[in-house]
Design a protein around this motif. Sequence first.
Motif, PDB file in Angstrom:
ATOM      1  N   ASP A 187      26.126  -2.940  25.928  1.00  0.00           N
ATOM      2  CA  ASP A 187      24.710  -3.121  26.236  1.00  0.00           C
ATOM      3  C   ASP A 187      24.409  -2.746  27.681  1.00  0.00           C
ATOM      4  O   ASP A 187      23.336  -2.224  28.000  1.00  0.00           O
ATOM      5  N   ALA A 188      25.395  -3.011  28.567  1.00  0.00           N
ATOM      6  CA  ALA A 188      25.173  -2.745  29.986  1.00  0.00           C
ATOM      7  C   ALA A 188      25.244  -1.257  30.323  1.00  0.00           C
ATOM      8  O   ALA A 188      24.668  -0.819  31.331  1.00  0.00           O
ATOM      9  N   ASP A 204      29.016  -6.709  25.094  1.00  0.00           N
ATOM     10  CA  ASP A 204      28.231  -6.974  26.305  1.00  0.00           C
ATOM     11  C   ASP A 204      28.275  -5.780  27.249  1.00  0.00           C
ATOM     12  O   ASP A 204      27.254  -5.389  27.822  1.00  0.00           O
ATOM     13  N   SER A 205      29.460  -5.213  27.416  1.00  0.00           N
ATOM     14  CA  SER A 205      29.573  -4.042  28.282  1.00  0.00           C
ATOM     15  C   SER A 205      28.851  -2.848  27.680  1.00  0.00           C
ATOM     16  O   SER A 205      28.271  -2.036  28.402  1.00  0.00           O
ATOM     17  N   LYS A 253      33.977  -8.088  33.565  1.00  0.00           N
ATOM     18  CA  LYS A 253      32.691  -8.359  32.935  1.00  0.00           C
ATOM     19  C   LYS A 253      31.651  -7.454  33.569  1.00  0.00           C
ATOM     20  O   LYS A 253      31.505  -7.399  34.780  1.00  0.00           O
ATOM     21  N   CYS A 254      30.926  -6.746  32.736  1.00  0.00           N
ATOM     22  CA  CYS A 254      29.919  -5.811  33.237  1.00  0.00           C
ATOM     23  C   CYS A 254      28.605  -6.090  32.528  1.00  0.00           C
ATOM     24  O   CYS A 254      28.424  -5.718  31.374  1.00  0.00           O
ATOM     25  N   ASP A 255      27.702  -6.782  33.221  1.00  0.00           N
ATOM     26  CA  ASP A 255      26.397  -7.060  32.640  1.00  0.00           C
ATOM     27  C   ASP A 255      25.373  -6.069  33.175  1.00  0.00           C
ATOM     28  O   ASP A 255      25.702  -5.136  33.921  1.00  0.00           O
ATOM     29  N   ALA A 256      24.119  -6.277  32.817  1.00  0.00           N
ATOM     30  CA  ALA A 256      23.068  -5.339  33.205  1.00  0.00           C
ATOM     31  C   ALA A 256      22.937  -5.232  34.713  1.00  0.00           C
ATOM     32  O   ALA A 256      22.724  -4.141  35.269  1.00  0.00           O
ATOM     33  N   HIS A 269      22.210   0.701  31.383  1.00  0.00           N
ATOM     34  CA  HIS A 269      21.628   0.512  32.710  1.00  0.00           C
ATOM     35  C   HIS A 269      22.329   1.315  33.797  1.00  0.00           C
ATOM     36  O   HIS A 269      21.850   1.361  34.928  1.00  0.00           O
ATOM     37  N   THR A 310      22.291  -0.749  19.710  1.00  0.00           N
ATOM     38  CA  THR A 310      22.983  -0.442  20.965  1.00  0.00           C
ATOM     39  C   THR A 310      23.537   0.974  20.958  1.00  0.00           C
ATOM     40  O   THR A 310      23.356   1.738  21.908  1.00  0.00           O
ATOM     41  N   ALA A 367      25.848  -3.220  36.108  1.00  0.00           N
ATOM     42  CA  ALA A 367      25.669  -1.818  35.720  1.00  0.00           C
ATOM     43  C   ALA A 367      24.597  -1.148  36.578  1.00  0.00           C
ATOM     44  O   ALA A 367      24.759  -0.009  37.035  1.00  0.00           O
TER      45      ALA A 367
END
Length: 914
Positions: A117-118, A114-115, A89-92, A121, A142, A95
């Motif tokens: 979007d990240a 989700d990744s 899992k890679c969120d903001a 960053h 995105t 990142a």
Amino acid sequence: MSRRVRRKVAKKGKEKVTAPCYPEVEDEVLGSERNGDVVWTSLPDDTVIQLLSCLNYRDRASLSSTCRTWRALSFSPCLWSSLDIRAHKCDAAIAASLTSRCANLHKLRFRGADSADAIIHIQARKLREISGDYCRKITDATLSVIAARHEELESLQLGPDFCENITSDAIKAVAHCCPKLRKLRLSGIKKINGDAINALAKHCPNLTDIGFLDCLNVDEMALGNVVSVRMLSVAGTSNLKWGVISQVWHKLPKLIMLDVSRTDVGPIAISRLLSSSKSLKVLCALNCPVLELNTSLSTGKNKGKLVIAFSTDIFKGVASLFVDTPKKEKNVFLDWRNSKKKDKNLDEIMTWLEWILSHTLLRIAENNPQDLDDFWLKQGAPLLLSLMQSSQEDVQERAATGLATFVVINDENASIDGGRAEAVMKDGGIRLLLDLANSWREGLQSEAAKAIANLSVNAKVAKAVAEEGGIDILAVLARSMNRLVAEEAAGGLWNLSGAIAEAGGVKALVDLIFKWSSGGDGVLERAAGALANLAADDKCSMVVALAGGVHALVMLARNCKFEGVQEQAARALANLAAHGDSNNNNSAVGQEAGALEALVQLTRSPHEGVRQEAAGALWNLSFDDRNREAIAAAGGVEALVALAQTCSNASQGLQERAAGALWGLSVSEANCIAIGREGGVAPLIALARSEAEDVHETAAGALWNLAFNHGNALRIVEEGGVPALVHLCTSSGSKMARFMAALALAYMFDGRTDEFALIGTSSESTSKSVNLDGARRMALKHIDAFVLTFSDPQAFAAAAASSAPAALAQVTERARIQEAGHLRCSGAEIGRFITMLRNPSPVLKTCAAFALLQFTIPGGRHASHHASLMQSAGASRVLRAAAAAATAPIEAKIFARIVLRNLEHHHNHVEPSI
């Protein structure tokens, strides 16, 4: 109370077959560590960098935290030129934490929206290649921001999952923001219009590789304007105008490779493209139904041009591209990779062919069209095996996934085609897959493990995997922190469990525990974890028990202080106890000296994993009558209530097992009362509010059992349990949870709790009566609403107007809750529902009839047992009265008639009580 609640049995790929996570333990290493010979901080810098390069970014970060030197080395630019975040899992926030390391990042692979979007960053301005899968939810916004932030981008690939939310607007944004783009491959876009394609032609002069795969509409005319394109794929794309294509695309001056696989292209369009295009060298047209109707497809008139189709010899055709034709045509890809003579143009063709073939073969395998056995055996399987040796990682992954997929005949019953599986084995595929599984790349590990798992359903392949050392490789992968890798490896070990037992490995594992009973925690954890995996299988669990596994595992649970060993020992005992219906291991574990006391003590461990597995073991053991009372005598009620009180914020697995163990213990009248007195009602109500359906079921089951006792029923009301049960009854995604919550509410308000509540001072009784009145109205309203969700007015009207069995069968089918057939009620409980049929409340009458219907449906696990109890209690007379009552709801009448019909069935078809 002797109800048997559902046992939590390990399933393939689930928690109980996931192997432990522990360091590799070998004799030499252990010896070196004892002598202090290994000084990790003294390793040369290049060795450390090489070690770090074999890790994913999270493991790399963990290892770099061991000392300042390794932390400094972990920032080496060579380690961060490529990044694969698909498995994590890679969120903001994550990142952003990678930003300082990714200044020189050139290649990035991600998974999911989700990744995506990240990625913004990470701020990797020099990023050149982006590849993403599971992209269904990625939006124009995105993708546009990604393009705007990465102007150096040369390659963008999104798929093979469909990019349903991406439109032509985002493609135009990519064209405007990424002028250096060379490769663009997108899957599943609904419409790519001329404006988007013309923008690519105008702003991306270096765009040579275009793939618009599985799209609904593509502007064919506009594609003819992309004069820079050399490689073009429209595989799987529908609504193509082949007349336009044959008139326009042949004019593309640099087009050398074209892929029209899985389309409705016909022989006329193919012929025109081959004859008219001066540059075209390779045309791939696999799985094109219209084309395949023309069996005379030939490239004889178009010398020097290769056509790849089901009707052609693919290996021979690819070999014809070379001046020196390989001696063995099936080795053409391998010979090309190993060739010292490099031809830039040929390398470009072969690299593209590998990608296209791997993608197309996987898609064909997924769709599983009929009548392709001959193709798969002669060409498809050898092609996939050859592609697994590619230097392109994504090609290797797709080839392995293709092998895992094309052997499967039916997903529902996990059946595979034995001929295809054995063809892979005979062509050396097992060794190739094991080598891929041994790779440090997690993507390859998971896909190779998946293929091994599917192939190992075939007994001959399973034997070959074991003989090639596959069990050891899969055991290592099952310890991976990558969920996908561990899950696929666990599936492989599951299918190989018979091979492990047949190889005599069980006795060796048990002996290992006794040999290293002290001073070898790593060995003990590995041995206990392996036995836990084996014990998940019914037959293998017997082998484990006969080899002395119960004694060995109980010894570990009692004496070992290392949490990893405790967790695996408890998991193994839970799995051994999970087969009580088919063998004696459940009672054998309970009778082993100190076993129950040790497991009760482990529920107090500071480590959540240990508490979870110990609670799971006690849950499974509680299905045995003697074990249930012995667990209580060992302090199990107090320990499990305390565990339930402290796990409101714990993992769903721990919550489920804590509630499940209390559910199992509460089958006993004495335990039911003890759980209430110890304060078990409040934490079970809290668990009933969980977001997890599995926790809903166990908490509702426990509260149902507790509500049978009048004192507990009143406690549930006083602790605010009515709103919680009402919420379960109306909102849970689990039918079983809703059913048991409704039954608990019915117990609480069938009149007996009122009598109990009125015992006391007059002021207390008045207060409680008021509270009960409000709670009763709420409960009956939602019980009624729950039962009505299983009713069809038309079916009830038909059943009321007719005595035909078909009409009642239609109502039964709509009302049936399949899993309710696993519940076993005592005579007292059945008697209570029969009494409830006489209750003045129409809602309770209907609920009682509905419950008895579930418990007596023919085919249910305990249906004949319940029918026998009802016959002994004279239920038929009460049911006939309920069915004929003028004031009873139509649902109660029809349900009562169905129960009578069920009793008649059981009377005429005597079934053994389980």
